[in-house]
Scaffold this motif. Structure first.
Motif, PDB file in Angstrom:
ATOM      1  N   VAL A 188     -34.263 -10.417  15.892  1.00  0.00           N
ATOM      2  CA  VAL A 188     -33.539 -11.501  16.707  1.00  0.00           C
ATOM      3  C   VAL A 188     -32.942 -12.538  15.638  1.00  0.00           C
ATOM      4  O   VAL A 188     -32.006 -13.023  15.955  1.00  0.00           O
ATOM      5  CB  VAL A 188     -34.933 -12.186  17.474  1.00  0.00           C
ATOM      6  CG1 VAL A 188     -35.943 -13.031  16.367  1.00  0.00           C
ATOM      7  CG2 VAL A 188     -34.329 -13.518  18.265  1.00  0.00           C
ATOM      8  N   GLU A 189     -33.608 -12.381  14.437  1.00  0.00           N
ATOM      9  CA  GLU A 189     -32.946 -13.003  13.298  1.00  0.00           C
ATOM     10  C   GLU A 189     -31.592 -12.783  13.084  1.00  0.00           C
ATOM     11  O   GLU A 189     -30.396 -13.283  12.720  1.00  0.00           O
ATOM     12  CB  GLU A 189     -33.677 -13.251  12.064  1.00  0.00           C
ATOM     13  CG  GLU A 189     -34.972 -14.154  12.270  1.00  0.00           C
ATOM     14  CD  GLU A 189     -34.757 -15.536  12.318  1.00  0.00           C
ATOM     15  OE1 GLU A 189     -33.962 -16.087  11.879  1.00  0.00           O
ATOM     16  OE2 GLU A 189     -35.443 -16.100  13.220  1.00  0.00           O
ATOM     17  N   THR A 190     -31.402 -11.261  12.945  1.00  0.00           N
ATOM     18  CA  THR A 190     -30.258 -10.639  12.780  1.00  0.00           C
ATOM     19  C   THR A 190     -29.231 -11.114  13.763  1.00  0.00           C
ATOM     20  O   THR A 190     -27.729 -11.391  13.467  1.00  0.00           O
ATOM     21  CB  THR A 190     -30.302  -9.321  12.449  1.00  0.00           C
ATOM     22  OG1 THR A 190     -31.316  -8.933  11.659  1.00  0.00           O
ATOM     23  CG2 THR A 190     -29.019  -8.263  12.019  1.00  0.00           C
ATOM     24  N   CYS A 191     -29.616 -10.968  14.980  1.00  0.00           N
ATOM     25  CA  CYS A 191     -28.882 -11.386  16.229  1.00  0.00           C
ATOM     26  C   CYS A 191     -28.424 -12.893  15.886  1.00  0.00           C
ATOM     27  O   CYS A 191     -26.996 -12.929  16.311  1.00  0.00           O
ATOM     28  CB  CYS A 191     -29.609 -11.290  17.315  1.00  0.00           C
ATOM     29  SG  CYS A 191     -29.032 -11.691  18.892  1.00  0.00           S
ATOM     30  N   LYS A 192     -29.121 -13.828  15.689  1.00  0.00           N
ATOM     31  CA  LYS A 192     -28.782 -15.322  15.400  1.00  0.00           C
ATOM     32  C   LYS A 192     -27.548 -15.265  14.391  1.00  0.00           C
ATOM     33  O   LYS A 192     -26.703 -15.928  14.786  1.00  0.00           O
ATOM     34  CB  LYS A 192     -30.063 -15.967  15.138  1.00  0.00           C
ATOM     35  CG  LYS A 192     -29.515 -17.451  14.747  1.00  0.00           C
ATOM     36  CD  LYS A 192     -30.672 -18.118  14.254  1.00  0.00           C
ATOM     37  CE  LYS A 192     -30.901 -17.777  12.844  1.00  0.00           C
ATOM     38  NZ  LYS A 192     -31.978 -18.565  12.003  1.00  0.00           N
ATOM     39  N   GLU A 193     -27.722 -14.341  13.392  1.00  0.00           N
ATOM     40  CA  GLU A 193     -26.684 -14.585  12.497  1.00  0.00           C
ATOM     41  C   GLU A 193     -25.407 -14.122  12.911  1.00  0.00           C
ATOM     42  O   GLU A 193     -24.182 -14.687  12.662  1.00  0.00           O
ATOM     43  CB  GLU A 193     -27.178 -13.910  11.328  1.00  0.00           C
ATOM     44  CG  GLU A 193     -28.423 -14.477  10.234  1.00  0.00           C
ATOM     45  CD  GLU A 193     -27.736 -15.701   9.939  1.00  0.00           C
ATOM     46  OE1 GLU A 193     -26.796 -15.948   9.526  1.00  0.00           O
ATOM     47  OE2 GLU A 193     -28.886 -16.697  10.112  1.00  0.00           O
ATOM     48  N   MET A 194     -25.326 -13.068  13.681  1.00  0.00           N
ATOM     49  CA  MET A 194     -24.053 -12.556  14.273  1.00  0.00           C
ATOM     50  C   MET A 194     -23.580 -13.418  15.159  1.00  0.00           C
ATOM     51  O   MET A 194     -22.440 -13.708  15.388  1.00  0.00           O
ATOM     52  CB  MET A 194     -24.559 -11.343  14.996  1.00  0.00           C
ATOM     53  CG  MET A 194     -25.031  -9.990  14.333  1.00  0.00           C
ATOM     54  SD  MET A 194     -23.906  -9.122  13.399  1.00  0.00           S
ATOM     55  CE  MET A 194     -24.660  -7.853  12.743  1.00  0.00           C
ATOM     56  N   VAL A 195     -24.332 -14.272  15.927  1.00  0.00           N
ATOM     57  CA  VAL A 195     -23.906 -15.435  16.827  1.00  0.00           C
ATOM     58  C   VAL A 195     -23.168 -16.506  16.256  1.00  0.00           C
ATOM     59  O   VAL A 195     -22.171 -16.965  16.108  1.00  0.00           O
ATOM     60  CB  VAL A 195     -25.141 -15.913  17.753  1.00  0.00           C
ATOM     61  CG1 VAL A 195     -24.489 -16.933  18.357  1.00  0.00           C
ATOM     62  CG2 VAL A 195     -25.360 -14.751  18.651  1.00  0.00           C
ATOM     63  N   ILE A 196     -23.833 -16.686  15.086  1.00  0.00           N
ATOM     64  CA  ILE A 196     -23.519 -18.038  14.136  1.00  0.00           C
ATOM     65  C   ILE A 196     -21.902 -17.641  13.441  1.00  0.00           C
ATOM     66  O   ILE A 196     -21.015 -18.292  13.153  1.00  0.00           O
ATOM     67  CB  ILE A 196     -24.552 -18.256  13.145  1.00  0.00           C
ATOM     68  CG1 ILE A 196     -25.697 -18.905  13.488  1.00  0.00           C
ATOM     69  CG2 ILE A 196     -23.560 -19.027  11.882  1.00  0.00           C
ATOM     70  CD1 ILE A 196     -26.841 -19.000  12.648  1.00  0.00           C
ATOM     71  N   HIS A 197     -21.865 -16.056  13.141  1.00  0.00           N
ATOM     72  CA  HIS A 197     -20.730 -15.684  12.662  1.00  0.00           C
ATOM     73  C   HIS A 197     -19.500 -15.536  13.485  1.00  0.00           C
ATOM     74  O   HIS A 197     -18.324 -14.748  13.281  1.00  0.00           O
ATOM     75  CB  HIS A 197     -20.872 -14.490  11.626  1.00  0.00           C
ATOM     76  CG  HIS A 197     -21.604 -14.861  10.261  1.00  0.00           C
ATOM     77  ND1 HIS A 197     -22.925 -15.238  10.048  1.00  0.00           N
ATOM     78  CD2 HIS A 197     -20.980 -15.196   9.173  1.00  0.00           C
ATOM     79  CE1 HIS A 197     -23.001 -15.648   8.931  1.00  0.00           C
ATOM     80  NE2 HIS A 197     -21.962 -15.562   8.307  1.00  0.00           N
TER      81      HIS A 197
END
Length: 297
Positions: free
Chosen positions: A224-233
Protein backbone atom coordinates in the motif's frame (compact mmCIF):
# COMPACT_ATOMS: atom_id res chain seq x y z
CA UNK A 1 22.41 -32.28 19.93
CA UNK A 2 25.24 -34.65 20.73
CA UNK A 3 27.59 -34.80 23.70
CA UNK A 4 30.09 -37.62 24.27
CA UNK A 5 28.52 -39.49 21.37
CA UNK A 6 24.99 -39.36 22.86
CA UNK A 7 22.22 -37.48 21.01
CA UNK A 8 19.41 -35.69 22.82
CA UNK A 9 16.89 -33.01 21.90
CA UNK A 10 17.26 -29.41 23.02
CA UNK A 11 15.13 -26.30 22.63
CA UNK A 12 17.12 -25.30 19.54
CA UNK A 13 16.11 -28.57 17.85
CA UNK A 14 12.43 -27.99 18.60
CA UNK A 15 12.74 -24.46 17.19
CA UNK A 16 14.41 -25.79 14.07
CA UNK A 17 11.72 -28.41 13.48
CA UNK A 18 8.89 -25.92 14.07
CA UNK A 19 10.41 -23.34 11.71
CA UNK A 20 11.07 -25.94 9.03
CA UNK A 21 7.48 -27.15 9.34
CA UNK A 22 6.27 -23.54 9.04
CA UNK A 23 8.34 -22.65 5.97
CA UNK A 24 8.72 -26.04 4.24
CA UNK A 25 12.00 -24.65 2.95
CA UNK A 26 15.49 -25.40 4.31
CA UNK A 27 17.00 -22.14 3.02
CA UNK A 28 14.30 -19.94 4.59
CA UNK A 29 14.33 -21.86 7.87
CA UNK A 30 18.12 -21.61 8.12
CA UNK A 31 18.02 -17.86 7.46
CA UNK A 32 15.33 -17.24 10.09
CA UNK A 33 17.23 -19.30 12.65
CA UNK A 34 20.61 -17.73 11.74
CA UNK A 35 22.02 -21.15 10.89
CA UNK A 36 23.91 -22.40 7.86
CA UNK A 37 22.08 -24.85 5.62
CA UNK A 38 24.65 -27.61 6.24
CA UNK A 39 24.20 -27.22 10.00
CA UNK A 40 20.43 -27.47 9.73
CA UNK A 41 20.65 -30.47 7.38
CA UNK A 42 23.13 -32.20 9.68
CA UNK A 43 20.87 -31.77 12.70
CA UNK A 44 17.91 -33.20 10.78
CA UNK A 45 19.98 -36.26 9.81
CA UNK A 46 21.00 -36.81 13.45
CA UNK A 47 17.34 -36.68 14.50
CA UNK A 48 16.43 -39.17 11.78
CA UNK A 49 19.17 -41.51 13.00
CA UNK A 50 18.07 -41.11 16.62
CA UNK A 51 14.37 -41.79 15.94
CA UNK A 52 15.18 -44.26 13.14
CA UNK A 53 12.64 -42.68 10.77
CA UNK A 54 12.76 -40.36 7.77
CA UNK A 55 11.47 -36.91 8.78
CA UNK A 56 11.51 -34.91 5.54
CA UNK A 57 11.37 -35.52 1.80
CA UNK A 58 13.21 -33.12 -0.46
CA UNK A 59 11.26 -31.78 -3.44
CA UNK A 60 12.36 -29.72 -6.43
CA UNK A 61 11.26 -26.66 -4.45
CA UNK A 62 11.35 -26.95 -0.70
CA UNK A 63 10.59 -30.02 1.40
CA UNK A 64 7.62 -31.92 2.73
CA UNK A 65 7.32 -33.80 6.02
CA UNK A 66 6.71 -37.52 6.24
CA UNK A 67 3.85 -38.57 8.56
CA UNK A 68 6.46 -39.35 11.24
CA UNK A 69 8.16 -36.01 10.65
CA UNK A 70 4.89 -34.11 10.85
CA UNK A 71 4.08 -35.80 14.16
CA UNK A 72 7.46 -34.77 15.58
CA UNK A 73 7.11 -31.21 14.22
CA UNK A 74 3.69 -30.82 15.88
CA UNK A 75 5.24 -32.11 19.10
CA UNK A 76 7.99 -29.50 18.68
CA UNK A 77 5.36 -26.75 18.50
CA UNK A 78 3.80 -28.04 21.75
CA UNK A 79 7.19 -28.18 23.46
CA UNK A 80 7.98 -24.59 22.48
CA UNK A 81 4.55 -23.41 23.62
CA UNK A 82 5.01 -25.10 27.01
CA UNK A 83 8.51 -23.66 27.33
CA UNK A 84 7.25 -20.12 26.67
CA UNK A 85 4.35 -20.63 29.07
CA UNK A 86 6.51 -21.77 31.99
CA UNK A 87 9.02 -18.95 31.39
CA UNK A 88 6.17 -16.43 31.45
CA UNK A 89 4.76 -17.92 34.63
CA UNK A 90 8.14 -17.77 36.35
CA UNK A 91 8.60 -14.13 35.35
CA UNK A 92 5.09 -13.39 36.56
CA UNK A 93 5.70 -15.06 39.93
CA UNK A 94 8.50 -12.57 40.57
CA UNK A 95 5.83 -9.85 40.46
CA UNK A 96 8.09 -7.82 38.20
CA UNK A 97 7.33 -6.04 34.95
CA UNK A 98 9.92 -7.83 32.88
CA UNK A 99 9.90 -10.40 30.13
CA UNK A 100 8.78 -10.55 26.50
CA UNK A 101 5.39 -9.68 25.00
CA UNK A 102 4.67 -11.39 21.68
CA UNK A 103 2.62 -9.21 19.35
CA UNK A 104 1.15 -9.85 15.90
CA UNK A 105 0.65 -6.63 13.95
CA UNK A 106 -0.94 -5.84 10.59
CA UNK A 107 1.46 -4.25 8.10
CA UNK A 108 0.15 -0.67 8.15
CA UNK A 109 -0.17 -0.60 11.93
CA UNK A 110 3.36 -1.98 12.29
CA UNK A 111 4.80 0.77 10.11
CA UNK A 112 2.79 3.75 11.30
CA UNK A 113 1.66 3.09 14.87
CA UNK A 114 3.67 0.37 16.55
CA UNK A 115 7.03 2.18 16.93
CA UNK A 116 5.35 5.08 18.76
CA UNK A 117 3.36 2.74 21.01
CA UNK A 118 6.43 0.74 21.99
CA UNK A 119 8.48 3.86 22.66
CA UNK A 120 5.79 5.31 24.93
CA UNK A 121 5.24 2.04 26.79
CA UNK A 122 8.93 1.42 27.38
CA UNK A 123 9.28 4.83 28.99
CA UNK A 124 7.36 3.38 31.95
CA UNK A 125 8.41 -0.28 31.57
CA UNK A 126 12.00 -0.26 30.28
CA UNK A 127 12.65 -3.92 31.15
CA UNK A 128 9.85 -5.27 28.97
CA UNK A 129 10.91 -6.64 25.59
CA UNK A 130 8.77 -7.20 22.49
CA UNK A 131 8.72 -9.88 19.85
CA UNK A 132 6.80 -8.35 16.94
CA UNK A 133 5.52 -10.36 13.98
CA UNK A 134 4.04 -8.45 11.02
CA UNK A 135 1.92 -9.45 8.05
CA UNK A 136 -1.60 -9.40 6.64
CA UNK A 137 -4.41 -9.13 9.18
CA UNK A 138 -5.61 -12.61 8.23
CA UNK A 139 -2.20 -14.01 9.22
CA UNK A 140 -2.22 -12.11 12.51
CA UNK A 141 -5.70 -13.46 13.23
CA UNK A 142 -4.38 -17.00 12.79
CA UNK A 143 -1.47 -16.29 15.15
CA UNK A 144 -3.70 -15.00 17.95
CA UNK A 145 -6.12 -17.91 17.47
CA UNK A 146 -3.23 -20.36 17.86
CA UNK A 147 -1.81 -18.55 20.91
CA UNK A 148 1.40 -17.84 19.01
CA UNK A 149 1.17 -14.20 20.14
CA UNK A 150 -0.24 -12.56 23.26
CA UNK A 151 -1.89 -9.66 21.43
CA UNK A 152 -3.00 -9.02 17.85
CA UNK A 153 -3.43 -5.60 16.22
CA UNK A 154 -5.75 -6.43 13.34
CA UNK A 155 -7.61 -4.52 10.65
CA UNK A 156 -11.11 -5.76 9.92
CA UNK A 157 -13.72 -7.87 11.70
CA UNK A 158 -12.64 -11.48 12.13
CA UNK A 159 -14.29 -14.27 14.05
CA UNK A 160 -13.26 -13.77 17.67
CA UNK A 161 -15.08 -14.85 20.84
CA UNK A 162 -12.66 -13.41 23.39
CA UNK A 163 -11.54 -9.93 24.40
CA UNK A 164 -11.07 -7.14 21.90
CA UNK A 165 -10.77 -3.37 22.05
CA UNK A 166 -11.64 -1.00 19.20
CA UNK A 167 -8.63 1.22 18.47
CA UNK A 168 -10.16 3.32 15.70
CA UNK A 169 -12.42 3.30 12.67
CA UNK A 170 -11.29 4.90 9.43
CA UNK A 171 -12.99 5.75 6.18
CA UNK A 172 -12.09 4.08 2.91
CA UNK A 173 -11.59 6.80 0.34
CA UNK A 174 -10.52 7.75 -3.15
CA UNK A 175 -7.10 9.38 -3.14
CA UNK A 176 -6.31 11.12 -6.42
CA UNK A 177 -3.56 13.46 -7.65
CA UNK A 178 -6.17 15.46 -9.58
CA UNK A 179 -9.74 16.55 -9.05
CA UNK A 180 -12.31 14.10 -10.39
CA UNK A 181 -16.00 13.43 -10.93
CA UNK A 182 -17.40 10.23 -9.49
CA UNK A 183 -18.93 9.17 -12.80
CA UNK A 184 -15.49 9.41 -14.45
CA UNK A 185 -13.71 6.93 -12.17
CA UNK A 186 -14.21 3.84 -14.40
CA UNK A 187 -12.29 5.59 -17.20
CA UNK A 188 -9.53 7.05 -15.04
CA UNK A 189 -6.29 5.11 -14.36
CA UNK A 190 -6.39 3.27 -11.05
CA UNK A 191 -3.47 1.94 -9.06
CA UNK A 192 -4.18 -1.32 -7.26
CA UNK A 193 -2.21 -3.02 -4.50
CA UNK A 194 -2.06 -6.43 -2.89
CA UNK A 195 -4.08 -6.57 0.32
CA UNK A 196 -5.90 -9.10 2.47
CA UNK A 197 -9.23 -10.64 1.48
CA UNK A 198 -11.27 -8.52 3.90
CA UNK A 199 -10.11 -5.24 2.38
CA UNK A 200 -10.44 -6.60 -1.16
CA UNK A 201 -14.03 -7.64 -0.44
CA UNK A 202 -14.91 -4.19 0.98
CA UNK A 203 -13.53 -2.37 -2.07
CA UNK A 204 -15.06 -4.76 -4.61
CA UNK A 205 -18.47 -4.61 -2.93
CA UNK A 206 -18.44 -0.83 -3.09
CA UNK A 207 -17.22 -0.69 -6.68
CA UNK A 208 -19.67 -3.16 -8.20
CA UNK A 209 -22.60 -1.73 -6.27
CA UNK A 210 -21.73 1.67 -7.77
CA UNK A 211 -20.44 0.94 -11.31
CA UNK A 212 -21.26 -1.57 -14.03
CA UNK A 213 -17.80 -1.37 -15.63
CA UNK A 214 -14.62 -2.91 -14.33
CA UNK A 215 -12.06 -0.44 -12.96
CA UNK A 216 -9.31 0.74 -15.29
CA UNK A 217 -6.38 -0.75 -13.34
CA UNK A 218 -3.16 0.11 -15.15
CA UNK A 219 -0.62 -0.38 -12.34
CA UNK A 220 -0.53 -3.15 -9.72
CA UNK A 221 1.92 -3.14 -6.81
CA UNK A 222 2.56 -5.31 -3.75
CA UNK A 223 2.43 -2.76 -0.93
CA UNK A 224 0.00 0.00 0.00
CA UNK A 225 2.90 2.38 0.67
CA UNK A 226 4.14 1.87 -2.91
CA UNK A 227 0.62 2.52 -4.16
CA UNK A 228 0.48 5.76 -2.19
CA UNK A 229 3.76 6.94 -3.75
CA UNK A 230 2.40 6.19 -7.24
CA UNK A 231 -0.65 8.34 -6.48
CA UNK A 232 1.51 11.17 -5.13
CA UNK A 233 3.51 11.13 -8.36
CA UNK A 234 0.38 11.55 -10.48
CA UNK A 235 0.15 8.06 -11.99
CA UNK A 236 -3.44 7.36 -11.01
CA UNK A 237 -5.95 7.22 -8.19
CA UNK A 238 -6.36 4.53 -5.49
CA UNK A 239 -9.12 3.19 -3.25
CA UNK A 240 -7.32 3.32 0.06
CA UNK A 241 -7.74 3.74 3.82
CA UNK A 242 -7.82 7.36 4.91
CA UNK A 243 -4.98 7.13 7.43
CA UNK A 244 -2.55 6.08 4.70
CA UNK A 245 -2.98 9.30 2.71
CA UNK A 246 -4.28 11.76 5.30
CA UNK A 247 -0.92 13.57 5.74
CA UNK A 248 -0.79 14.41 2.02
CA UNK A 249 -2.96 17.51 1.81
CA UNK A 250 -2.11 18.08 -1.87
CA UNK A 251 -4.13 15.00 -2.85
CA UNK A 252 -7.86 15.00 -3.52
CA UNK A 253 -9.25 12.68 -0.84
CA UNK A 254 -12.95 11.81 -0.72
CA UNK A 255 -14.66 9.06 1.30
CA UNK A 256 -16.62 6.43 -0.59
CA UNK A 257 -20.26 5.58 0.17
CA UNK A 258 -22.60 2.72 -0.63
CA UNK A 259 -25.70 3.49 -2.75
CA UNK A 260 -27.63 3.66 0.55
CA UNK A 261 -25.47 6.63 1.55
CA UNK A 262 -23.65 4.67 4.26
CA UNK A 263 -19.95 5.47 4.45
CA UNK A 264 -17.52 2.60 3.88
CA UNK A 265 -15.20 2.14 6.85
CA UNK A 266 -12.76 -0.33 8.32
CA UNK A 267 -12.07 -0.94 12.00
CA UNK A 268 -8.75 -1.70 13.66
CA UNK A 269 -8.88 -3.85 16.79
CA UNK A 270 -6.68 -5.12 19.56
CA UNK A 271 -7.43 -8.83 20.10
CA UNK A 272 -6.24 -10.78 23.15
CA UNK A 273 -7.07 -13.85 25.21
CA UNK A 274 -8.50 -13.39 28.70
CA UNK A 275 -5.96 -15.80 30.17
CA UNK A 276 -3.04 -13.69 29.00
CA UNK A 277 -4.10 -10.93 31.39
CA UNK A 278 -2.76 -13.14 34.19
CA UNK A 279 0.68 -12.03 33.02
CA UNK A 280 1.63 -8.71 34.60
CA UNK A 281 3.34 -7.31 31.54
CA UNK A 282 0.52 -8.23 29.14
CA UNK A 283 -2.11 -6.75 31.45
CA UNK A 284 -0.06 -3.56 31.79
CA UNK A 285 0.33 -3.26 28.03
CA UNK A 286 -3.38 -3.87 27.34
CA UNK A 287 -4.39 -1.27 29.91
CA UNK A 288 -1.85 1.17 28.46
CA UNK A 289 -3.27 0.77 24.93
CA UNK A 290 -6.86 1.17 26.16
CA UNK A 291 -6.04 4.59 27.60
CA UNK A 292 -4.56 5.97 24.37
CA UNK A 293 -6.09 7.71 21.37
CA UNK A 294 -4.25 5.43 18.96
CA UNK A 295 -5.70 7.03 15.85
CA UNK A 296 -4.20 10.39 16.77
CA UNK A 297 -0.65 9.03 17.13
Amino acid sequence: MQENGVFFMRTEDWEMLAELYRTENITQAAQRLFLSQPTLTSRIKKMEMYYDVQLIIRKQRGITFTPEGEQLALHAQKMLYEQRRIEEQLHNMKDQFAGTIRVGVSNFFALNKMPKLLRLFKQNYPDVEFQVVTGWSSEMHRLILNHDVHIGFIKGDYIWNENKHLLYEEEICIASPWDFQWEDLPQLPRIDYHTDEKMRSIVDQWWYSTYKQNPNINIQVNQVETCKEMVIHGLGYAVIANLVVRPHTDLFIRPIHLPSGESVTRKTWMYYHEETLKLNIVKAFVQFIETLDVKAL
